[in-house]
Design a protein around this motif. Structure first.
Motif, short mmCIF file in Angstrom:
data_model
loop_
_atom_site.label_atom_id
_atom_site.label_comp_id
_atom_site.label_asym_id
_atom_site.label_seq_id
_atom_site.Cartn_x
_atom_site.Cartn_y
_atom_site.Cartn_z
N SER A 11 59.46 33.43 58.33
CA SER A 11 59.72 33.33 56.90
C SER A 11 58.42 33.50 56.13
O SER A 11 57.33 33.47 56.70
CB SER A 11 60.33 31.96 56.57
OG SER A 11 59.37 30.94 56.75
N GLU A 12 58.55 33.66 54.82
CA GLU A 12 57.37 33.84 53.97
C GLU A 12 56.47 32.61 54.04
O GLU A 12 55.25 32.71 54.10
CB GLU A 12 57.79 34.09 52.52
CG GLU A 12 58.48 35.41 52.30
CD GLU A 12 59.98 35.33 52.47
OE1 GLU A 12 60.50 34.26 52.90
OE2 GLU A 12 60.64 36.33 52.20
N GLY A 13 57.08 31.43 54.04
CA GLY A 13 56.31 30.18 54.08
C GLY A 13 55.50 30.03 55.36
O GLY A 13 54.37 29.54 55.33
N GLU A 14 56.08 30.43 56.48
CA GLU A 14 55.36 30.34 57.75
C GLU A 14 54.13 31.23 57.77
O GLU A 14 53.08 30.84 58.27
CB GLU A 14 56.29 30.71 58.91
CG GLU A 14 57.38 29.70 59.16
CD GLU A 14 58.38 30.16 60.20
OE1 GLU A 14 58.89 29.29 60.91
OE2 GLU A 14 58.63 31.38 60.29
N ILE A 15 54.26 32.40 57.21
CA ILE A 15 53.13 33.33 57.17
C ILE A 15 52.04 32.79 56.26
O ILE A 15 50.86 32.82 56.58
CB ILE A 15 53.59 34.73 56.73
CG1 ILE A 15 54.45 35.32 57.84
CG2 ILE A 15 52.39 35.63 56.43
CD1 ILE A 15 55.09 36.61 57.51
N MET A 16 52.44 32.26 55.10
CA MET A 16 51.46 31.72 54.17
C MET A 16 50.72 30.52 54.78
O MET A 16 49.51 30.39 54.62
CB MET A 16 52.16 31.32 52.86
CG MET A 16 52.63 32.54 52.08
SD MET A 16 53.64 32.17 50.67
CE MET A 16 52.48 31.35 49.62
N MET A 17 51.43 29.68 55.51
CA MET A 17 50.77 28.53 56.17
C MET A 17 49.82 29.00 57.25
O MET A 17 48.72 28.46 57.40
CB MET A 17 51.82 27.59 56.74
CG MET A 17 52.54 26.80 55.68
SD MET A 17 53.87 25.75 56.32
CE MET A 17 53.14 24.98 57.73
N TYR A 18 50.21 30.00 58.03
CA TYR A 18 49.37 30.52 59.11
C TYR A 18 48.05 31.04 58.54
O TYR A 18 46.97 30.75 59.05
CB TYR A 18 50.12 31.63 59.85
CG TYR A 18 49.31 32.30 60.93
CD1 TYR A 18 49.21 31.74 62.20
CD2 TYR A 18 48.63 33.49 60.69
CE1 TYR A 18 48.47 32.34 63.19
CE2 TYR A 18 47.88 34.10 61.68
CZ TYR A 18 47.80 33.53 62.92
OH TYR A 18 47.06 34.13 63.90
N VAL A 19 48.13 31.82 57.46
CA VAL A 19 46.93 32.38 56.86
C VAL A 19 46.08 31.28 56.23
O VAL A 19 44.85 31.28 56.35
CB VAL A 19 47.30 33.47 55.81
CG1 VAL A 19 46.08 33.93 55.06
CG2 VAL A 19 47.97 34.63 56.50
N ALA A 20 46.71 30.32 55.58
CA ALA A 20 45.99 29.24 54.90
C ALA A 20 45.17 28.42 55.88
O ALA A 20 44.09 27.91 55.53
CB ALA A 20 46.96 28.34 54.16
N GLU A 21 45.63 28.27 57.10
CA GLU A 21 44.90 27.51 58.11
C GLU A 21 43.65 28.23 58.60
O GLU A 21 42.75 27.62 59.16
CB GLU A 21 45.80 27.24 59.31
CG GLU A 21 46.94 26.29 59.02
CD GLU A 21 47.91 26.19 60.19
OE1 GLU A 21 47.73 26.92 61.20
OE2 GLU A 21 48.85 25.39 60.08
N ARG A 28 43.47 32.72 50.24
CA ARG A 28 44.83 32.43 50.67
C ARG A 28 45.82 33.43 50.08
O ARG A 28 45.65 33.93 48.99
CB ARG A 28 45.23 31.03 50.26
CG ARG A 28 44.53 30.01 51.10
CD ARG A 28 45.06 28.64 50.84
NE ARG A 28 44.35 27.70 51.70
CZ ARG A 28 44.30 26.42 51.48
NH1 ARG A 28 44.90 25.90 50.44
NH2 ARG A 28 43.63 25.64 52.30
N VAL A 29 46.88 33.68 50.84
CA VAL A 29 47.94 34.58 50.42
C VAL A 29 48.82 33.83 49.42
O VAL A 29 49.25 32.71 49.67
CB VAL A 29 48.77 35.04 51.63
CG1 VAL A 29 49.93 35.90 51.21
CG2 VAL A 29 47.89 35.76 52.63
#
Length: 55
Positions: A11-21, A28-29
């Protein structure tokens, strides 16, 4: 982003969390959009203008 066929559950949220870490806060995305293909010119460059028009 273009999803691989075997990664259909992302999902979009999972990708954003992965990049943020993994990146600095200012990198950040902020938005994720899935697409079927990435538009490319004959030379192989990504046509960013067309990507912006899709959103």
């Amino acid at each position: 982003m273009v999803r691989r066929p075997d990664a259909g559950h992302l999902s979009e949220g999972e990708i954003m969390m992965y990049v943020a870490e993994r990146v600095a806060p200012y990198k950040r995305v902020r938005q994720v959009t899935f697409t079927d293909t990435v538009p490319r010119a004959a030379s192989g460059k990504i046509l960013r203008r067309e990507l912006r028009e899709r959103t």
